[in-house]
Scaffold this motif. Structure first.
Motif, PDB file in Angstrom:
ATOM      1  N   PRO A 141      15.159 -54.661  32.833  1.00  0.00           N
ATOM      2  CA  PRO A 141      16.436 -54.329  33.470  1.00  0.00           C
ATOM      3  C   PRO A 141      17.597 -55.060  32.804  1.00  0.00           C
ATOM      4  N   PRO A 142      18.815 -54.663  33.134  1.00  0.00           N
ATOM      5  CA  PRO A 142      19.982 -55.333  32.553  1.00  0.00           C
ATOM      6  C   PRO A 142      19.995 -56.843  32.773  1.00  0.00           C
ATOM      7  N   THR A 143      19.479 -57.318  33.911  1.00  0.00           N
ATOM      8  CA  THR A 143      19.467 -58.761  34.149  1.00  0.00           C
ATOM      9  C   THR A 143      18.620 -59.499  33.118  1.00  0.00           C
ATOM     10  N   ARG A 144      17.478 -58.913  32.737  1.00  0.00           N
ATOM     11  CA  ARG A 144      16.645 -59.543  31.709  1.00  0.00           C
ATOM     12  C   ARG A 144      17.297 -59.429  30.341  1.00  0.00           C
ATOM     13  N   ILE A 145      17.893 -58.280  30.052  1.00  0.00           N
ATOM     14  CA  ILE A 145      18.587 -58.094  28.775  1.00  0.00           C
ATOM     15  C   ILE A 145      19.702 -59.123  28.625  1.00  0.00           C
ATOM     16  N   ASP A 146      20.481 -59.306  29.698  1.00  0.00           N
ATOM     17  CA  ASP A 146      21.594 -60.252  29.650  1.00  0.00           C
ATOM     18  C   ASP A 146      21.104 -61.700  29.586  1.00  0.00           C
ATOM     19  N   GLY A 147      19.965 -61.969  30.217  1.00  0.00           N
ATOM     20  CA  GLY A 147      19.464 -63.337  30.266  1.00  0.00           C
ATOM     21  C   GLY A 147      18.702 -63.765  29.036  1.00  0.00           C
ATOM     22  N   HIS A 148      18.132 -62.798  28.292  1.00  0.00           N
ATOM     23  CA  HIS A 148      17.255 -63.160  27.179  1.00  0.00           C
ATOM     24  C   HIS A 148      17.686 -62.575  25.837  1.00  0.00           C
TER      25      HIS A 148
END
Length: 214
Positions: free
Chosen positions: A85-92
């Motif tokens: 999801p976008p949260t993982r993309i943004d976090g990693h």
């Protein structure tokens, strides 16, 4: 006279079977470039006796062809999907999120593969033997199948997000950076499905949002 373009075939999988590397999975992902929505990764183990006809790189197929092949693949093969999801993309970052999703898709298969054939030149962290194949979705049947299932799944998901978040046009551009998407982002601000780390979205978030767009 131009030579006919080669289509994906099952030859690499057959060679692996002869070498005792069974099962063989093909993996691919869709959605690295969009400004919104998840990366969708897919792993497919084809049944050698029931390889669907017409497999190809999903980008070379029409929507109708992809839908028909999606049904055929899901009816005859082992299929596993994973979503970054976008949260993982943004976090990693997009690369790490993609590799994570590819590894999750492989881990979700009913039987652990002995060999994984990966589209591109970047290997996800896997516990088994894996080989990268540049342009694999146009060469290897199981990778082509994975690309089709990932593409259809993501398109369906983005269509549902378009219905849930009217005005962005997700159902048309699938989250990619089209002029329509840029105009919607400027008018509506970012919603929770946008990738805040991507420059066009980050620029929009730095400005006062005209209205909350959740």
């Amino acid at each position: 006279m131009a030579e006919a373009r080669l289509k994906p075939d099952f030859s690499r999988e057959r060679a692996a079977h002869r070498a005792g590397e069974v099962p063989v999975a093909g993996v691919d992902e869709v959605g690295r470039g969009p400004w919104a929505g998840p990366v969708v990764a897919c792993a497919v183990v084809l049944d050698p006796a029931r390889v669907p006809e017409g497999l190809d790189d999903s980008k070379r197929l029409s929507a109708v062809q992809r839908e028909k092949l999606f049904e055929a693949i899901c009816a005859t093969a082992e299929v596993s999907l994973a979503f970054a999801p976008p949260t993982r993309i943004d976090g990693h970052n997009i690369r790490q999120a993609t590799l994570w999703a590819l590894a999750r898709a492989v881990a979700g298969l009913p039987c652990a593969p002995r060999l994984v054939l990966v589209d591109g030149n970047d290997l996800p962290p896997l516990a088994c033997t894996a080989r990268t194949i540049i342009g694999g979705d146009g060469l290897v049947a199981s990778i082509a199948a994975a690309s089709i299932v990932a593409k259809v799944t993501r398109d369906r998901l983005m269509a549902s997000l378009g219905a849930a978040h009217p005005g962005y046009g997700f159902e048309r551009h699938m989250g990619y950076g089209t002029p329509e998407h840029a105009q919607a982002l400027a008018a509506l601000g970012a919603c929770r499905h946008h990738r805040a780390s991507f420059a066009p979205v980050r620029a929009r978030l730095a400005m006062p949002a005209p209205e909350a767009a959740e």
